[in-house]
Write an enzyme that holds these catalytic residues in place. Structure first.
Site, mmCIF file in Angstrom:
data_model
loop_
_atom_site.group_PDB
_atom_site.id
_atom_site.type_symbol
_atom_site.label_atom_id
_atom_site.label_comp_id
_atom_site.label_asym_id
_atom_site.label_seq_id
_atom_site.Cartn_x
_atom_site.Cartn_y
_atom_site.Cartn_z
ATOM 1 N N ARG A 73 3.316 -4.131 1.593
ATOM 2 C CA ARG A 73 3.679 -5.062 2.689
ATOM 3 C C ARG A 73 5.163 -5.410 2.652
ATOM 4 O O ARG A 73 5.956 -4.709 2.044
ATOM 5 C CB ARG A 73 2.820 -6.341 2.647
ATOM 6 C CG ARG A 73 1.328 -6.117 2.479
ATOM 7 C CD ARG A 73 0.739 -5.276 3.579
ATOM 8 N NE ARG A 73 -0.723 -5.311 3.552
ATOM 9 C CZ ARG A 73 -1.495 -4.352 4.025
ATOM 10 N NH1 ARG A 73 -0.983 -3.255 4.536
ATOM 11 N NH2 ARG A 73 -2.805 -4.466 3.991
ATOM 12 N N ASN A 92 3.016 1.874 6.435
ATOM 13 C CA ASN A 92 2.427 1.262 7.649
ATOM 14 C C ASN A 92 2.798 -0.214 7.800
ATOM 15 O O ASN A 92 1.954 -1.083 7.857
ATOM 16 C CB ASN A 92 0.898 1.461 7.690
ATOM 17 C CG ASN A 92 0.168 0.781 6.539
ATOM 18 O OD1 ASN A 92 0.733 0.606 5.457
ATOM 19 N ND2 ASN A 92 -1.074 0.392 6.761
ATOM 20 N N HIS A 143 -7.538 8.686 -0.171
ATOM 21 C CA HIS A 143 -8.737 7.865 -0.395
ATOM 22 C C HIS A 143 -10.028 8.512 0.094
ATOM 23 O O HIS A 143 -10.693 7.997 0.988
ATOM 24 C CB HIS A 143 -8.577 6.455 0.201
ATOM 25 C CG HIS A 143 -7.937 6.393 1.570
ATOM 26 N ND1 HIS A 143 -8.367 7.152 2.630
ATOM 27 C CD2 HIS A 143 -6.909 5.642 2.037
ATOM 28 C CE1 HIS A 143 -7.625 6.882 3.682
ATOM 29 N NE2 HIS A 143 -6.729 5.966 3.346
ATOM 30 N N ALA A 168 -9.151 -4.782 7.512
ATOM 31 C CA ALA A 168 -9.628 -3.793 6.541
ATOM 32 C C ALA A 168 -8.664 -3.696 5.372
ATOM 33 O O ALA A 168 -7.459 -3.569 5.573
ATOM 34 C CB ALA A 168 -9.769 -2.434 7.217
ATOM 35 N N HIS A 190 -1.243 5.509 -4.097
ATOM 36 C CA HIS A 190 -1.496 5.050 -2.711
ATOM 37 C C HIS A 190 -1.523 3.528 -2.743
ATOM 38 O O HIS A 190 -2.512 2.922 -3.156
ATOM 39 C CB HIS A 190 -2.830 5.604 -2.187
ATOM 40 C CG HIS A 190 -3.105 5.228 -0.752
ATOM 41 N ND1 HIS A 190 -3.503 6.159 0.186
ATOM 42 C CD2 HIS A 190 -3.057 4.041 -0.105
ATOM 43 C CE1 HIS A 190 -3.677 5.552 1.352
ATOM 44 N NE2 HIS A 190 -3.424 4.258 1.197
ATOM 45 N N HIS A 194 -0.236 -0.293 -0.806
ATOM 46 C CA HIS A 194 0.359 -1.076 0.286
ATOM 47 C C HIS A 194 1.055 -2.288 -0.314
ATOM 48 O O HIS A 194 0.400 -3.137 -0.917
ATOM 49 C CB HIS A 194 -0.720 -1.524 1.275
ATOM 50 C CG HIS A 194 -1.410 -0.366 1.926
ATOM 51 N ND1 HIS A 194 -0.942 0.232 3.079
ATOM 52 C CD2 HIS A 194 -2.501 0.349 1.557
ATOM 53 C CE1 HIS A 194 -1.725 1.242 3.393
ATOM 54 N NE2 HIS A 194 -2.688 1.351 2.487
ATOM 55 N N HIS A 202 -4.395 10.230 6.298
ATOM 56 C CA HIS A 202 -5.547 9.333 6.452
ATOM 57 C C HIS A 202 -6.557 10.115 7.285
ATOM 58 O O HIS A 202 -6.434 10.193 8.503
ATOM 59 C CB HIS A 202 -5.154 8.024 7.146
ATOM 60 C CG HIS A 202 -6.300 7.059 7.224
ATOM 61 N ND1 HIS A 202 -6.317 5.848 6.577
ATOM 62 C CD2 HIS A 202 -7.508 7.155 7.850
ATOM 63 C CE1 HIS A 202 -7.471 5.237 6.791
ATOM 64 N NE2 HIS A 202 -8.217 6.015 7.575
ATOM 65 N N HIS A 238 -4.514 -8.648 2.326
ATOM 66 C CA HIS A 238 -4.463 -9.424 3.573
ATOM 67 C C HIS A 238 -4.704 -10.864 3.159
ATOM 68 O O HIS A 238 -5.498 -11.122 2.249
ATOM 69 C CB HIS A 238 -5.582 -8.991 4.532
ATOM 70 C CG HIS A 238 -5.446 -7.587 5.045
ATOM 71 N ND1 HIS A 238 -4.642 -7.262 6.117
ATOM 72 C CD2 HIS A 238 -5.997 -6.421 4.631
ATOM 73 C CE1 HIS A 238 -4.721 -5.958 6.340
ATOM 74 N NE2 HIS A 238 -5.533 -5.416 5.451
ATOM 75 N N LYS A 290 3.353 10.356 5.398
ATOM 76 C CA LYS A 290 1.964 9.940 5.598
ATOM 77 C C LYS A 290 1.574 10.049 7.065
ATOM 78 O O LYS A 290 2.224 9.449 7.925
ATOM 79 C CB LYS A 290 1.807 8.480 5.123
ATOM 80 C CG LYS A 290 0.467 7.850 5.390
ATOM 81 C CD LYS A 290 -0.603 8.348 4.442
ATOM 82 C CE LYS A 290 -1.985 7.806 4.789
ATOM 83 N NZ LYS A 290 -2.194 6.429 4.373
ATOM 84 N N ASP A 314 -5.077 2.229 -3.115
ATOM 85 C CA ASP A 314 -5.172 1.744 -1.738
ATOM 86 C C ASP A 314 -5.293 0.221 -1.726
ATOM 87 O O ASP A 314 -5.935 -0.355 -0.848
ATOM 88 C CB ASP A 314 -6.340 2.394 -0.974
ATOM 89 C CG ASP A 314 -6.208 2.187 0.537
ATOM 90 O OD1 ASP A 314 -5.114 1.810 0.990
ATOM 91 O OD2 ASP A 314 -7.199 2.393 1.251
HETATM 92 C C1 NCD Z 1 -5.013 -0.312 4.730
HETATM 93 C C2 NCD Z 1 -4.085 -1.471 5.090
HETATM 94 O O1 NCD Z 1 -4.557 -2.623 5.154
HETATM 95 O O2 NCD Z 1 -2.888 -1.235 5.286
HETATM 96 N N1 NCD Z 1 -6.364 -0.733 4.915
HETATM 97 C C3 NCD Z 1 -7.469 -0.195 4.363
HETATM 98 O O3 NCD Z 1 -8.573 -0.629 4.718
HETATM 99 N N2 NCD Z 1 -7.397 0.744 3.451
HETATM 100 C C4 NCD Z 1 -4.666 0.898 5.539
HETATM 101 C C5 NCD Z 1 -5.317 2.178 5.061
HETATM 102 O O4 NCD Z 1 -4.964 2.722 4.028
HETATM 103 O O5 NCD Z 1 -6.215 2.659 5.751
HETATM 104 ZN ZN ZN Z 2 -4.045 2.775 2.435
#
Ligand code: NCD
Ligand code: ZN
Length: 335
Positions: A16, A40, A168, A256, A12, A14, A134, A244, A95, A240
């Site tokens: 970007r 996402n 998660h 988040a 899992h 991200h 999710h 950011h 997803k 996860d």
């Molecule tokens: C994730 C994100 O920033 O894309 N953020 C998070 O708090 N985990 C999205 C997600 O997996 O919920």
């Molecule tokens: Zn995530």
């Protein structure tokens, strides 16, 4: 002292896009043989063309032939069986995000009505496409995952041949659900094995540990630890890791997400060693995922050595988990 992990997988992640992708992909490629890449983006990945071009950008950014991005589509309620059949060779999973529950989930499903969505779930069962979820409602923040439990139960019982991955998980209640239904599986993050809500808001507010789902109670963390440390076959590591930029985290309206990719294996080794369970780490970070997703990753071997190092305060403009802190295990080499 050394520890070698065969084909570690992050189920899992991200990654970007754009500059951020170029800056961070290497951290996962250096430590993992592959990762399940979340869809996402803005806009989300909902068609094969954008999925394949995103995959190419990931491969370019990772610049490592032994790193496989396992791609996912962002669930849309208008997917057809025909589309899913065409997508199947290119994806590892789909997803599902309830609308608006987390970063970039606008455009997610408004209402998860298992009857209305039955054709999609049946097609996914037939095609053997796992459904990653999710699992949060938009209720009270500490109860969101627990409230989502009824939907997991409906999905698990209505579509017994569908492989459902509770992403998660953060609660004891989810660990119980997992044991109750054969077709439910789960990913667990590093941070949810280490922190509770106290670490986020119990003292001085720590925006870098703010994520969705929010970290929960001590008993929840205990239940997650029990599954992970014993390498329960139904759980897999999914970091996860969700970067950011610092201005999006250290501000009013903090985004988040915890950025853990550069320290994930080091911190996992420290945690498993602390509990005398180092021998189970291989199953948690690779074997269970390989079995469940039927993957054949590259034979990448990652060797960690017991050697203290201080985690940088930031990588470009992203602050990692454990910034400025000392970790006991360090990635030494990869082959
Ligand atoms: C994730 C994100 O920033 O894309 N953020 C998070 O708090 N985990 C999205 C997600 O997996 O919920
Ligand atoms: Zn995530």
């Amino acid at each position: 002292m050394e520890l070698t992990l065969n084909s570690p997988l992050d189920m899992h992640l991200h990654l970007r896009d754009g500059e951020m992708l170029k800056n961070i992909a290497k951290f996962s490629a250096q430590e993992f043989a592959g990762a399940l890449v979340m869809p996402n983006l803005v806009p989300p990945i909902t068609n094969i063309e954008s999925l394949l071009s995103y995959k190419k950008r990931i491969l370019d950014a990772a610049n490592d032939n032994d790193f496989k991005p396992y791609m996912t589509l962002f669930f849309k309620s208008d997917y057809t069986a025909d589309f899913l059949e065409k997508a199947k060779p290119h994806i590892a999973a789909i997803k599902l995000y309830p609308n608006g529950v987390t970063t970039n989930s606008e455009g997610g499903v408004e209402q998860i009505d298992t009857k209305k969505l039955a054709l999609i779930f049946e097609a996914m069962s037939e095609l053997d496409i796992p459904l990653c979820v999710h699992g949060e409602t938009n209720g009270f923040v500490m109860d969101r995952e627990k409230e989502f439990g009824v939907i997991y139960e409906q999905l698990a019982t209505s579509f017994p041949k569908l492989t459902i991955i509770m992403e998660h998980i953060t609660t004891q209640a989810s660990t119980e659900l997992l044991e109750r239904y054969e077709n439910l599986y789960a990913t667990i993050t590093l941070h949810h094995l280490l922190i509770t809500l106290d670490d986020v808001v119990g003292g001085l507010l720590n925006p870098h540990l703010f994520c969705k789902p929010i970290a929960k109670r001590y008993e929840d963390r205990e239940a997650l630890l029990k599954l992970a440390l014993n390498a329960n076959k139904k759980v897999m590591f999914g970091s996860d890791s969700a970067p950011h930029t610092i201005d999006k985290k250290e501000c009013c309206g903090c985004a988040a997400g915890v950025f853990s990719a550069p320290i994930a294996l080091s911190a996992l080794a420290e945690l498993f060693e602390k509990h005398n369970k180092l021998t189970n780490l291989q199953a948690f970070v690779s074997n269970n995922a390989k079995n469940m997703y039927k993957l054949t990753p590259s034979k990448k071997k990652i060797t960690l050595e017991k050697k203290e190092w201080i985690v940088p305060s930031s990588y470009d403009d992203v602050v990692p988990m454990f910034a400025n802190q000392t970790l006991k295990w360090k990635v030494k080499s990869k082959i």
